[in-house]
Structure formats: structure tokens, C-alpha cells
Design an enzyme around this catalytic site. Structure first.
Site, PDB file in Angstrom:
ATOM      1  N   SER A  38       0.827  -1.210   0.000  1.00  0.00           N
ATOM      2  CA  SER A  38       0.000   0.000   0.000  1.00  0.00           C
ATOM      3  C   SER A  38       0.862   1.261   0.000  1.00  0.00           C
ATOM      4  O   SER A  38       0.598   2.212  -0.748  1.00  0.00           O
ATOM      5  CB  SER A  38      -0.923   0.014   1.221  1.00  0.00           C
ATOM      6  OG  SER A  38      -1.859  -1.026   1.165  1.00  0.00           O
ATOM      7  N   ARG A  43       1.560   4.273  -3.092  1.00  0.00           N
ATOM      8  CA  ARG A  43       1.337   5.692  -2.819  1.00  0.00           C
ATOM      9  C   ARG A  43       2.623   6.497  -2.926  1.00  0.00           C
ATOM     10  O   ARG A  43       2.603   7.657  -3.359  1.00  0.00           O
ATOM     11  CB  ARG A  43       0.682   5.851  -1.440  1.00  0.00           C
ATOM     12  CG  ARG A  43      -0.776   5.361  -1.414  1.00  0.00           C
ATOM     13  CD  ARG A  43      -1.265   5.067   0.001  1.00  0.00           C
ATOM     14  NE  ARG A  43      -2.685   4.743   0.072  1.00  0.00           N
ATOM     15  CZ  ARG A  43      -3.204   3.544  -0.205  1.00  0.00           C
ATOM     16  NH1 ARG A  43      -2.407   2.548  -0.602  1.00  0.00           N
ATOM     17  NH2 ARG A  43      -4.507   3.335  -0.099  1.00  0.00           N
ATOM     18  N   ARG A  70     -13.431  -7.478 -11.621  1.00  0.00           N
ATOM     19  CA  ARG A  70     -13.720  -6.725 -10.400  1.00  0.00           C
ATOM     20  C   ARG A  70     -14.501  -5.447 -10.711  1.00  0.00           C
ATOM     21  O   ARG A  70     -14.174  -4.719 -11.646  1.00  0.00           O
ATOM     22  CB  ARG A  70     -12.427  -6.401  -9.656  1.00  0.00           C
ATOM     23  CG  ARG A  70     -11.687  -7.651  -9.229  1.00  0.00           C
ATOM     24  CD  ARG A  70     -10.397  -7.355  -8.510  1.00  0.00           C
ATOM     25  NE  ARG A  70     -10.636  -6.762  -7.202  1.00  0.00           N
ATOM     26  CZ  ARG A  70      -9.662  -6.415  -6.365  1.00  0.00           C
ATOM     27  NH1 ARG A  70      -8.398  -6.609  -6.725  1.00  0.00           N
ATOM     28  NH2 ARG A  70      -9.934  -5.887  -5.190  1.00  0.00           N
ATOM     29  N   SER A  79     -13.890   1.582   2.582  1.00  0.00           N
ATOM     30  CA  SER A  79     -12.963   1.306   1.479  1.00  0.00           C
ATOM     31  C   SER A  79     -11.867   2.353   1.448  1.00  0.00           C
ATOM     32  O   SER A  79     -12.111   3.517   1.109  1.00  0.00           O
ATOM     33  CB  SER A  79     -13.692   1.293   0.133  1.00  0.00           C
ATOM     34  OG  SER A  79     -12.759   1.179  -0.930  1.00  0.00           O
ATOM     35  N   GLN A  95      -9.524   2.317  -0.681  1.00  0.00           N
ATOM     36  CA  GLN A  95      -9.264   2.620  -2.086  1.00  0.00           C
ATOM     37  C   GLN A  95     -10.169   3.734  -2.595  1.00  0.00           C
ATOM     38  O   GLN A  95      -9.717   4.644  -3.296  1.00  0.00           O
ATOM     39  CB  GLN A  95      -9.427   1.362  -2.934  1.00  0.00           C
ATOM     40  CG  GLN A  95      -8.365   0.312  -2.676  1.00  0.00           C
ATOM     41  CD  GLN A  95      -8.541  -0.924  -3.533  1.00  0.00           C
ATOM     42  OE1 GLN A  95      -9.522  -1.067  -4.245  1.00  0.00           O
ATOM     43  NE2 GLN A  95      -7.587  -1.833  -3.454  1.00  0.00           N
ATOM     44  N   ASP A 154      -7.643  -7.770   4.244  1.00  0.00           N
ATOM     45  CA  ASP A 154      -6.842  -8.595   3.333  1.00  0.00           C
ATOM     46  C   ASP A 154      -6.305  -9.858   3.998  1.00  0.00           C
ATOM     47  O   ASP A 154      -5.805 -10.758   3.309  1.00  0.00           O
ATOM     48  CB  ASP A 154      -5.671  -7.786   2.773  1.00  0.00           C
ATOM     49  CG  ASP A 154      -6.112  -6.764   1.744  1.00  0.00           C
ATOM     50  OD1 ASP A 154      -7.165  -6.976   1.111  1.00  0.00           O
ATOM     51  OD2 ASP A 154      -5.414  -5.747   1.573  1.00  0.00           O
ATOM     52  N   LYS A 212     -13.101  -9.345  -4.107  1.00  0.00           N
ATOM     53  CA  LYS A 212     -11.652  -9.167  -4.174  1.00  0.00           C
ATOM     54  C   LYS A 212     -11.136  -9.843  -5.454  1.00  0.00           C
ATOM     55  O   LYS A 212     -11.879 -10.039  -6.407  1.00  0.00           O
ATOM     56  CB  LYS A 212     -11.005  -9.746  -2.913  1.00  0.00           C
ATOM     57  CG  LYS A 212     -11.271  -8.930  -1.651  1.00  0.00           C
ATOM     58  CD  LYS A 212     -10.480  -7.633  -1.673  1.00  0.00           C
ATOM     59  CE  LYS A 212     -10.550  -6.884  -0.365  1.00  0.00           C
ATOM     60  NZ  LYS A 212      -9.702  -5.678  -0.376  1.00  0.00           N
ATOM     61  N   ARG A 263     -13.363 -14.604  -2.227  1.00  0.00           N
ATOM     62  CA  ARG A 263     -12.502 -15.249  -1.233  1.00  0.00           C
ATOM     63  C   ARG A 263     -13.278 -16.076  -0.217  1.00  0.00           C
ATOM     64  O   ARG A 263     -12.722 -17.007   0.363  1.00  0.00           O
ATOM     65  CB  ARG A 263     -11.627 -14.197  -0.540  1.00  0.00           C
ATOM     66  CG  ARG A 263     -10.523 -13.676  -1.450  1.00  0.00           C
ATOM     67  CD  ARG A 263      -9.640 -12.648  -0.790  1.00  0.00           C
ATOM     68  NE  ARG A 263      -8.528 -12.297  -1.675  1.00  0.00           N
ATOM     69  CZ  ARG A 263      -7.754 -11.230  -1.520  1.00  0.00           C
ATOM     70  NH1 ARG A 263      -7.962 -10.408  -0.509  1.00  0.00           N
ATOM     71  NH2 ARG A 263      -6.771 -10.985  -2.371  1.00  0.00           N
ATOM     72  N   ARG A 323      -3.493 -14.143  -2.449  1.00  0.00           N
ATOM     73  CA  ARG A 323      -3.705 -14.477  -1.039  1.00  0.00           C
ATOM     74  C   ARG A 323      -4.307 -15.871  -0.860  1.00  0.00           C
ATOM     75  O   ARG A 323      -4.059 -16.537   0.146  1.00  0.00           O
ATOM     76  CB  ARG A 323      -4.547 -13.401  -0.360  1.00  0.00           C
ATOM     77  CG  ARG A 323      -3.877 -12.039  -0.432  1.00  0.00           C
ATOM     78  CD  ARG A 323      -4.357 -11.065   0.595  1.00  0.00           C
ATOM     79  NE  ARG A 323      -3.931  -9.709   0.248  1.00  0.00           N
ATOM     80  CZ  ARG A 323      -2.727  -9.208   0.474  1.00  0.00           C
ATOM     81  NH1 ARG A 323      -1.798  -9.956   1.058  1.00  0.00           N
ATOM     82  NH2 ARG A 323      -2.428  -7.972   0.120  1.00  0.00           N
TER      83      ARG A 323
END
Length: 453
Positions: free
Chosen positions: A29, A33, A129, A174, A176, A326, A353, A357, A405
Site C-alpha cells: 500500500s 502511494r 472486479r 474502502s 481505495q 486482506d 476481491k 474469497r 492471497r
């Protein structure tokens, strides 16, 4: 975007006690950024410890396509010459995001307030997605979107300058969506506000402030109000990326469930908006100790001492879910090895995701003989109380569904399996944790890597 599929299986078998020290790679993450904000700053920024997985490299390539000069020196430090907020160039080709939902959604925010057009494409998993949760607020700011059916990739974004400042209340937790709006607000005149009813990871707020953005955060009865004043000039920075707690999770859970294990995972970021998994594992009786607590790049960091533990079942409170969203796949594995029935619900977000999942983990755990109940928003898992998963002599095959994952979680499950686990494709692991196999080998567990087929 359709690419040919050449599966590379991974076989995981029952492991001896894990021991030693490993250094977890940089946080994904923060790496994303750091590249984006450095590219929007005026001058040269330096980033040490950048995660060099496929997802982060997709972000680097996208920022290059929009004018930033990005290179890595011989010592592994990344140099980014930014173009400044408002000065991004029109990309000449589609931006290929690979498997990275974070890159896609945050960069849509960047593009939304610049007078450029960008087409986003991705792999088969990313192309499934939904992007509507991003296009909705950014459309309110004036950006235009043209997408495949169901608001999916490929998606073309045409930014607007000057964009329209908005006040937007997040309908679902979220980071995001929050980050995309704040990044769009960087080049938007006036004040853009995001109202966050449930706190999510706050790397964007911390880093925007660090780069010189005019950003404030208020809290009122648990609700966070983040305000950004647009068109401030970002200053170049020297960023040291702490280790990724989401990647460390696989090593930590393995240490807790493989009998006799005693290991240390170094350099783990413990931002309170990201460390929910470790809180839950401790509540399950996990022997986890934080050594050498310190601050790296404005983020809390520690080395984690982990010892094999007899885990107890847990009920996860909804309030902690955003801080570990996550990590639920690997927590499902821990719950499968615990004593008692664990209730893990409030996780509807997991269904959209890289894969569904909840369904995919339920399918794999059942194949390993785990008794569970699948709910719309999670799983109820009856643990084995430390008994090995699966049956002796019976190899269990797991489909990873192009989800890193899922692949890594079942690789860890294989370490406590009676007959071994074969994951159909290890390639997705490269998106976030390219040294996954290497670090486990250093601890004493060697995965068998199948040939491309």
C-alpha cells in the site's frame, strides 16, 4: 484483457518446526502511494525498500506513461522525478494494471482531475472486479467513464479540469475509494471532503500530509472527516517503506500452527489501521511478541517473535474487520487449526476481491476436511484443535483463481497437512510477495515448484 494461461503449480507438504529470522519486504500500500505522490511532486524523491512485486511495478510504469522519470539505482533505491500536480501527460497507450486493483482505483482518482484520458486494462482476475464504487464519486467530480459491462475493465477515464469539489460519504468501508477521491482532490480547486463512518487504512492521509498537501482529519463520534484543499504543490520526499503486515501474516500464522516453531519476522509495519490480524491472533492465544518497536517513515514498526501456539476459536467483532480485510484468508487457516468454532462474518467485501474469497476458501478448506458453514458474509469454522489437515497419503488440489492471497494461504495450510497440498498456479504470488518461497525456505519449509505447463 485476455492473456494466455500457463499454470505454474506449487506443492506444499508437512513441515518440520520453522525457525530463524526473516525480513519481510516493503509494504504494498505504501509503495503504491510513494510512487504516485512522488510522481506528482515537484523535484526528485527517493524511495527505499519499495516492494518490487508486479502490482507496484505496474504503478511505476503507469506513472512513467504520464510523464514521471522513475529509475532504480545500483543500491536498490528508487529515484522519482515528479511532474507536479496538474502537469501529468496524456498516456500514449493503455495503462496495463495487471492484477492490481489498488493501482487501478487510485490512479483513476489521479486521472479524474487532470485534463487527460487514460484507458485501464488488466488481467482476467482484475477485469472481473467492479469499478462502480470508484466511478460514482469521481463522476460527481466531473470525470467521464466508459467501461465494459458491469463497470469493469477495460475502462476509459476522461478527467476534468477544473474538477468539482465534493463532499462524499463512503457507503462501504474502502480505503481505495477514499484514496481515489483524495487524489482527485489534489488537483481540484476548493475543498474536497470524504466522510468515513468506519476507519480504514490511513496511509493516504499520512503520506499526503508528508508530501505537503493541505489535508486535515476531524473525528466526531467515531466518524472521520478528511478534507483536502486542492492545488497545493507537493514537495519531494525521502521515503523508507516499512515491511508489509499483510505479507508478514503468512509467516506469522505458519509459525503459530507448525508444531515446534520459533521464529522472528523483522520489519513489520504495525499501523493501527492495518494490524487487526495480530490483535485477533493474540486473542486466540497466539504467542506473538513485539520486539524493538520503532518508527520508520512515520509508521510504527516492530520485529515479531512468534512461537507455536495452541490456538483457541475466535469471534471477530465487526469493528476490527476493516483493519484486517486482506488477512482473512490466512486467518481462516488459523481458525481451521484452532480449538472450537470460530465465527468470521461481516466480510461481504471478500466476495469482490481478486476472487470470491469466501467461496474459494470454503471450497479449499472443505477439501482439506475442515467442517464449516458458508454464510453470505463469511464463514463459521470448526477447528481441528491442532490436528493436521486432510488425510495421510491424499494430496489435495487447490485452485487459486488467480488470487495471490488464496495461493499463499493454502501454501501455509500445506505445512500442517497430512497428505500435502498442490496449488494450481503460484504466479499470482509474484504480484505482492515475490520472495514468499525464499523466506519460507530460510525458515526450513521448502515448497516444490512445478514446471510451467
Amino acid at each position: 484483457m485476455t492473456r494466455p494461461v500457463h499454470a505454474c503449480p506449487l506443492v506444499s507438504r508437512k513441515a518440520p518446526p520453522l525457525s530463524g529470522k526473516v525480513h519481510v519486504p516493503g509494504d504494498k500500500s505504501i509503495s503504491h502511494r510513494a510512487l504516485m505522490l512522488s510522481a506528482l511532486a515537484v523535484g526528485e524523491s527517493f524511495v527505499e525498500g519499495l516492494l518490487e512485486g508486479e502490482d507496484v511495478l505496474a504503478t511505476a510504469e503507469a506513472m512513467r506513461s504520464m510523464g514521471a522519470d522513475i529509475r532504480k539505482d545500483e543500491k536498490g533505491c528508487w529515484h522519482i522525478h515528479g511532474v507536479g500536480v496538474g502537469s501529468l501527460l496524456q498516456p500514449q497507450n493503455a495503462l496495463d494494471m495487471g492484477n492490481s486493483g489498488t493501482s487501478t482505483r487510485l490512479l483513476m482518482g489521479v486521472v479524474a482531475s487532470h485534463p487527460i484520458t487514460a484507458t485501464f486494462i488488466g488481467d482476467a482476475s482484475l477485469s472481473k472486479r467492479p469499478m462502480g464504487r470508484i466511478s460514482t464519486p469521481l463522476s460527481l467530480m466531473g470525470a467521464r467513464f466508459s467501461a465494459a459491462e458491469g463497470n469493469r475493465l477495460p475502462m476509459t477515464v476522461t478527467g476534468l479540469y477544473p474538477a468539482i469539489p465534493i463532499e462524499y460519504r463512503l457507503p462501504v468501508a474502502s480505503a481505495q475509494v477514499k484514496s481515489a477521491i483524495l487524489l482527485a482532490g489534489l488537483n481540484t480547486p476548493g475543498i474536497t471532503r470524504v466522510i468515513e463512518p468506519v476507519p480504514t487504512r490511513d496511509h493516504s492521509e499520512r503520506m499526503l500530509k508528508g508530501y505537503g498537501a493541505n489535508l486535515s482529519v476531524e473525528e466526531n463520534d467515531g466518524v472521520r472527516i478528511i478534507s483536502i484543499h486542492g492545488e497545493a504543490e507537493l514537495k519531494p520526499q525521502h521515503i523508507i517503506v516499512p515491511g508489509d503486515p499483510s505479507s508478514a501474516a503468512f509467516l506469522v500464522v505458519a509459525g503459530l500452527i507448525v508444531p515446534g516453531s520459533d521464529l522472528i519476522v523483522e520489519n513489520v509495519g504495525l499501523n493501527p489501521t492495518r494490524s487487526g490480524l495480530y490483535t485477533m491472533l493474540k486473542a486466540m492465544g497466539g504467542q506473538i511478541e513485539y520486539l524493538n518497536p520503532r518508527e520508520v517513515g512515520g509508521e510504527p514498526v516492530a520485529d515479531l517473535s512468534v512461537k507455536y501456539s495452541h490456538l483457541k476459536a475466535i469471534d471477530v467483532p465487526p469493528s476490527i474487520v476493516p483493519s484486517m480485510i486482506d488477512e482473512f484468508p490466512i486467518l481462516f487457516i488459523a481458525a481451521a487449526m484452532a480449538e472450537g468454532k470460530s465465527t468470521l462474518q461481516g466480510l461481504a467485501e471478500l466476495r469482490v476481491k481478486e476472487s470470491d474469497r469466501i467461496a474459494v476458501m470454503a471450497e479449499g478448506l472443505k477439501a482439506l476436511g475442515v467442517s464449516l458453514e458458508e454464510k453470505e458474509d463469511g464463514l463459521i469454522i470448526e477447528g481441528s484443535a491442532g490436528e493436521g489437515l486432510g488425510q495421510k497419503g491424499k494430496m489435495v488440489s487447490i485452485a487459486a483463481h488467480l488470487d495471490h492471497r488464496i495461493a499463499m494461504s493454502f501454501a501455509v495450510a500445506g505445512l500442517v497437512s497430512e497428505g500435502g497440498v498442490t496449488i494450481d498456479d503460484r504466479r499470482p504470488i509474484m504480484t505482492s510477495f515475490p520472495v514468499f518461497g525464499q523466506l519460507f525456505k530460510e525458515l526450513g519449509a521448502e515448497f516444490e515448484m512445478g514446471l510451467v505447463k
